[in-house]
Design a protein around this motif. Structure first.
Motif, PDB file in Angstrom:
ATOM      1  N   LYS A 147      61.765  16.013  50.676  1.00 51.14           N
ATOM      2  CA  LYS A 147      62.356  17.169  51.335  1.00 51.14           C
ATOM      3  C   LYS A 147      62.965  18.086  50.264  1.00 51.14           C
ATOM      4  CE  LYS A 147      63.835  14.170  55.152  1.00 51.14           C
ATOM      5  NZ  LYS A 147      65.013  13.703  55.926  1.00 51.14           N
ATOM      6  N   PRO A 148      63.112  19.360  50.553  1.00 49.29           N
ATOM      7  CA  PRO A 148      63.752  20.256  49.572  1.00 49.29           C
ATOM      8  C   PRO A 148      65.132  19.772  49.142  1.00 49.29           C
ATOM      9  CG  PRO A 148      62.653  21.547  51.260  1.00 49.29           C
ATOM     10  CD  PRO A 148      62.568  20.107  51.703  1.00 49.29           C
ATOM     11  N   GLU A 149      65.858  19.115  50.034  1.00 50.10           N
ATOM     12  CA  GLU A 149      67.188  18.618  49.679  1.00 50.10           C
ATOM     13  C   GLU A 149      67.150  17.431  48.729  1.00 50.10           C
ATOM     14  OE1 GLU A 149      65.955  19.199  52.751  1.00 50.10           O
ATOM     15  OE2 GLU A 149      66.742  17.723  54.205  1.00 50.10           O
ATOM     16  N   ASP A 150      65.972  16.897  48.445  1.00 50.45           N
ATOM     17  CA  ASP A 150      65.831  15.839  47.443  1.00 50.45           C
ATOM     18  C   ASP A 150      65.756  16.420  46.030  1.00 50.45           C
ATOM     19  OD1 ASP A 150      63.590  14.148  49.679  1.00 50.45           O
ATOM     20  OD2 ASP A 150      65.701  13.656  49.289  1.00 50.45           O
ATOM     21  N   THR A 151      65.694  17.741  45.914  1.00 50.72           N
ATOM     22  CA  THR A 151      65.624  18.374  44.612  1.00 50.72           C
ATOM     23  C   THR A 151      66.868  18.048  43.793  1.00 50.72           C
ATOM     24  OG1 THR A 151      64.239  20.187  45.380  1.00 50.72           O
ATOM     25  CG2 THR A 151      65.567  20.589  43.414  1.00 50.72           C
ATOM     26  N   GLY A 155      69.806   0.771  39.013  1.00 48.01           N
ATOM     27  CA  GLY A 155      69.998   1.751  40.066  1.00 48.01           C
ATOM     28  C   GLY A 155      69.366   3.085  39.725  1.00 48.01           C
ATOM     29  N   TRP A 156      69.155   3.867  40.759  1.00 44.40           N
ATOM     30  CA  TRP A 156      68.744   5.266  40.614  1.00 44.40           C
ATOM     31  C   TRP A 156      69.833   6.137  41.236  1.00 44.40           C
ATOM     32  CZ3 TRP A 156      64.733   7.263  37.893  1.00 44.40           C
ATOM     33  CH2 TRP A 156      63.680   6.413  37.555  1.00 44.40           C
ATOM     34  N   PHE A 157      70.163   7.200  40.541  1.00 47.94           N
ATOM     35  CA  PHE A 157      71.099   8.200  41.020  1.00 47.94           C
ATOM     36  C   PHE A 157      70.420   9.563  40.929  1.00 47.94           C
ATOM     37  CE2 PHE A 157      75.339   6.139  41.266  1.00 47.94           C
ATOM     38  CZ  PHE A 157      75.002   4.890  40.788  1.00 47.94           C
ATOM     39  N   ARG A 158      71.031  10.541  41.566  1.00 46.48           N
ATOM     40  CA  ARG A 158      70.524  11.897  41.432  1.00 46.48           C
ATOM     41  C   ARG A 158      71.683  12.875  41.396  1.00 46.48           C
ATOM     42  NH1 ARG A 158      67.629  12.726  47.360  1.00 46.48           N
ATOM     43  NH2 ARG A 158      69.536  13.088  48.582  1.00 46.48           N
ATOM     44  N   GLN A 159      71.414  14.025  40.800  1.00 45.10           N
ATOM     45  CA  GLN A 159      72.442  15.050  40.701  1.00 45.10           C
ATOM     46  C   GLN A 159      71.809  16.427  40.822  1.00 45.10           C
ATOM     47  OE1 GLN A 159      74.869  14.833  37.146  1.00 45.10           O
ATOM     48  NE2 GLN A 159      76.524  15.951  38.121  1.00 45.10           N
ATOM     49  N   ALA A 160      72.237  17.155  41.834  1.00 44.66           N
ATOM     50  CA  ALA A 160      71.787  18.531  42.033  1.00 44.66           C
ATOM     51  C   ALA A 160      72.788  19.469  41.362  1.00 44.66           C
ATOM     52  CB  ALA A 160      71.675  18.832  43.522  1.00 44.66           C
ATOM     53  N   PRO A 161      72.370  20.678  41.031  1.00 41.10           N
ATOM     54  CA  PRO A 161      73.282  21.633  40.391  1.00 41.10           C
ATOM     55  C   PRO A 161      74.536  21.864  41.231  1.00 41.10           C
ATOM     56  CG  PRO A 161      71.036  22.422  40.245  1.00 41.10           C
ATOM     57  CD  PRO A 161      71.004  21.205  41.139  1.00 41.10           C
ATOM     58  N   GLY A 162      75.690  21.770  40.582  1.00 41.34           N
ATOM     59  CA  GLY A 162      76.944  22.012  41.262  1.00 41.34           C
ATOM     60  C   GLY A 162      77.444  20.861  42.107  1.00 41.34           C
ATOM     61  N   VAL A 178      61.405  19.943  44.903  1.00 41.63           N
ATOM     62  CA  VAL A 178      60.611  19.914  46.123  1.00 41.63           C
ATOM     63  C   VAL A 178      60.655  21.307  46.743  1.00 41.63           C
ATOM     64  CG1 VAL A 178      60.214  18.790  48.327  1.00 41.63           C
ATOM     65  CG2 VAL A 178      61.261  17.500  46.442  1.00 41.63           C
ATOM     66  N   SER A 179      59.500  21.920  46.857  1.00 45.42           N
ATOM     67  CA  SER A 179      59.422  23.253  47.424  1.00 45.42           C
ATOM     68  C   SER A 179      59.165  23.187  48.918  1.00 45.42           C
ATOM     69  CB  SER A 179      58.320  24.055  46.735  1.00 45.42           C
ATOM     70  OG  SER A 179      57.059  23.462  46.970  1.00 45.42           O
ATOM     71  N   VAL A 239      64.552   5.392  29.547  1.00 43.06           N
ATOM     72  CA  VAL A 239      63.815   6.652  29.549  1.00 43.06           C
ATOM     73  C   VAL A 239      63.103   6.802  30.881  1.00 43.06           C
ATOM     74  CG1 VAL A 239      62.004   8.013  28.463  1.00 43.06           C
ATOM     75  CG2 VAL A 239      63.498   6.571  27.047  1.00 43.06           C
ATOM     76  N   GLU A 240      63.417   7.872  31.600  1.00 41.15           N
ATOM     77  CA  GLU A 240      62.785   8.152  32.881  1.00 41.15           C
ATOM     78  C   GLU A 240      61.568   9.048  32.688  1.00 41.15           C
ATOM     79  OE1 GLU A 240      67.342   8.331  33.610  1.00 41.15           O
ATOM     80  OE2 GLU A 240      65.898   8.991  32.099  1.00 41.15           O
ATOM     81  N   SER A 241      60.628   8.929  33.608  1.00 40.29           N
ATOM     82  CA  SER A 241      59.464   9.804  33.628  1.00 40.29           C
ATOM     83  C   SER A 241      58.952   9.889  35.050  1.00 40.29           C
ATOM     84  CB  SER A 241      58.362   9.279  32.700  1.00 40.29           C
ATOM     85  OG  SER A 241      57.920   8.005  33.125  1.00 40.29           O
ATOM     86  N   GLY A 242      58.048  10.841  35.286  1.00 40.01           N
ATOM     87  CA  GLY A 242      57.401  10.929  36.584  1.00 40.01           C
ATOM     88  C   GLY A 242      57.891  12.056  37.463  1.00 40.01           C
ATOM     89  N   GLY A 243      58.909  12.774  37.039  1.00 45.82           N
ATOM     90  CA  GLY A 243      59.382  13.899  37.841  1.00 45.82           C
ATOM     91  C   GLY A 243      58.399  15.050  37.815  1.00 45.82           C
ATOM     92  N   GLY A 244      58.673  16.057  38.646  1.00 49.99           N
ATOM     93  CA  GLY A 244      57.807  17.222  38.680  1.00 49.99           C
ATOM     94  C   GLY A 244      58.069  18.070  39.899  1.00 49.99           C
ATOM     95  N   LEU A 245      57.164  18.996  40.133  1.00 50.23           N
ATOM     96  CA  LEU A 245      57.242  19.904  41.275  1.00 50.23           C
ATOM     97  C   LEU A 245      56.271  19.437  42.348  1.00 50.23           C
ATOM     98  CD1 LEU A 245      58.120  22.588  42.604  1.00 50.23           C
ATOM     99  CD2 LEU A 245      56.273  23.691  41.314  1.00 50.23           C
ATOM    100  N   VAL A 246      56.757  19.316  43.565  1.00 46.89           N
ATOM    101  CA  VAL A 246      55.925  18.836  44.665  1.00 46.89           C
ATOM    102  C   VAL A 246      56.310  19.599  45.931  1.00 46.89           C
ATOM    103  CG1 VAL A 246      57.524  16.958  45.250  1.00 46.89           C
ATOM    104  CG2 VAL A 246      55.093  16.746  45.825  1.00 46.89           C
ATOM    105  N   GLN A 247      55.370  19.758  46.828  1.00 53.30           N
ATOM    106  CA  GLN A 247      55.653  20.401  48.110  1.00 53.30           C
ATOM    107  C   GLN A 247      56.356  19.439  49.053  1.00 53.30           C
ATOM    108  OE1 GLN A 247      51.907  22.007  49.542  1.00 53.30           O
ATOM    109  NE2 GLN A 247      52.336  23.990  48.612  1.00 53.30           N
ATOM    110  N   ALA A 248      57.096  19.999  49.982  1.00 54.74           N
ATOM    111  CA  ALA A 248      57.751  19.172  50.991  1.00 54.74           C
ATOM    112  C   ALA A 248      56.717  18.301  51.699  1.00 54.74           C
ATOM    113  CB  ALA A 248      58.475  20.054  51.997  1.00 54.74           C
ATOM    114  N   GLY A 249      57.084  17.048  51.907  1.00 54.67           N
ATOM    115  CA  GLY A 249      56.167  16.093  52.499  1.00 54.67           C
ATOM    116  C   GLY A 249      55.353  15.307  51.495  1.00 54.67           C
TER     117      GLY A 249
END
Length: 124
Positions: free
Chosen positions: A87-91, A35-42, A122-123, A5-15
């Motif tokens: 960075k925004p690309e980490d979203t 490991g940690w992986f990530r997946q952006a839409p598309g 990341v905004s 179970v993951e936790s800790g995500g959210g909305l944050v500003q760049a930097g």
């Protein structure tokens, strides 16, 4: 079987920074490379970081090296990822995974157990 179970995500500003946690139940995490992986839409799910059974070895994808740090506390059955200079690309949705096969795997199919993910936005 291990449940993650993951936790800790959210909305944050760049930097900014976030710390993700991945807590296991069912079995002790000390038996697994994590490991940690990530997946952006598309996009396909991509490797971010991995840590060895004892935590003595880590490795990172180039696009997060120097900004993200993976760690683990086997006594708490938890893996962490500290994310700085976001960075925004980490979203993306961020997923932790357990690897029963050994060290050095970066493909999602090489990991056996997965959590449901936590969203990081990341905004700019």
């Amino acid at each position: 079987q291990v449940q993650l179970v993951e936790s800790g995500g959210g909305l944050v500003q760049a930097g900014g920074s976030l710390r993700l946690s991945c807590t296991a139940s069912g079995r002790t995490l000390r038996n697994y490379v994590m490991g940690w992986f990530r997946q952006a839409p598309g996009k396909e799910r991509e490797f971010v970081a991995a840590i060895s059974w004892s935590g003595g070895r880590t490795f990172y994808a180039d696009y997060v090296k120097g900004r993200f740090t993976i760690s683990r506390d086997n006594a708490k059955n938890t893996v962490y990822m500290q994310m700085n200079s976001l960075k925004p690309e980490d979203t993306a949705g961020y997923y932790c995974a357990a690897d029963t096969r050994g060290w050095g795997h970066v493909q999602a199919y090489e990991y056996d157990y997965w959590g449901q993910g936590t969203q990081v936005t990341v905004s700019s």
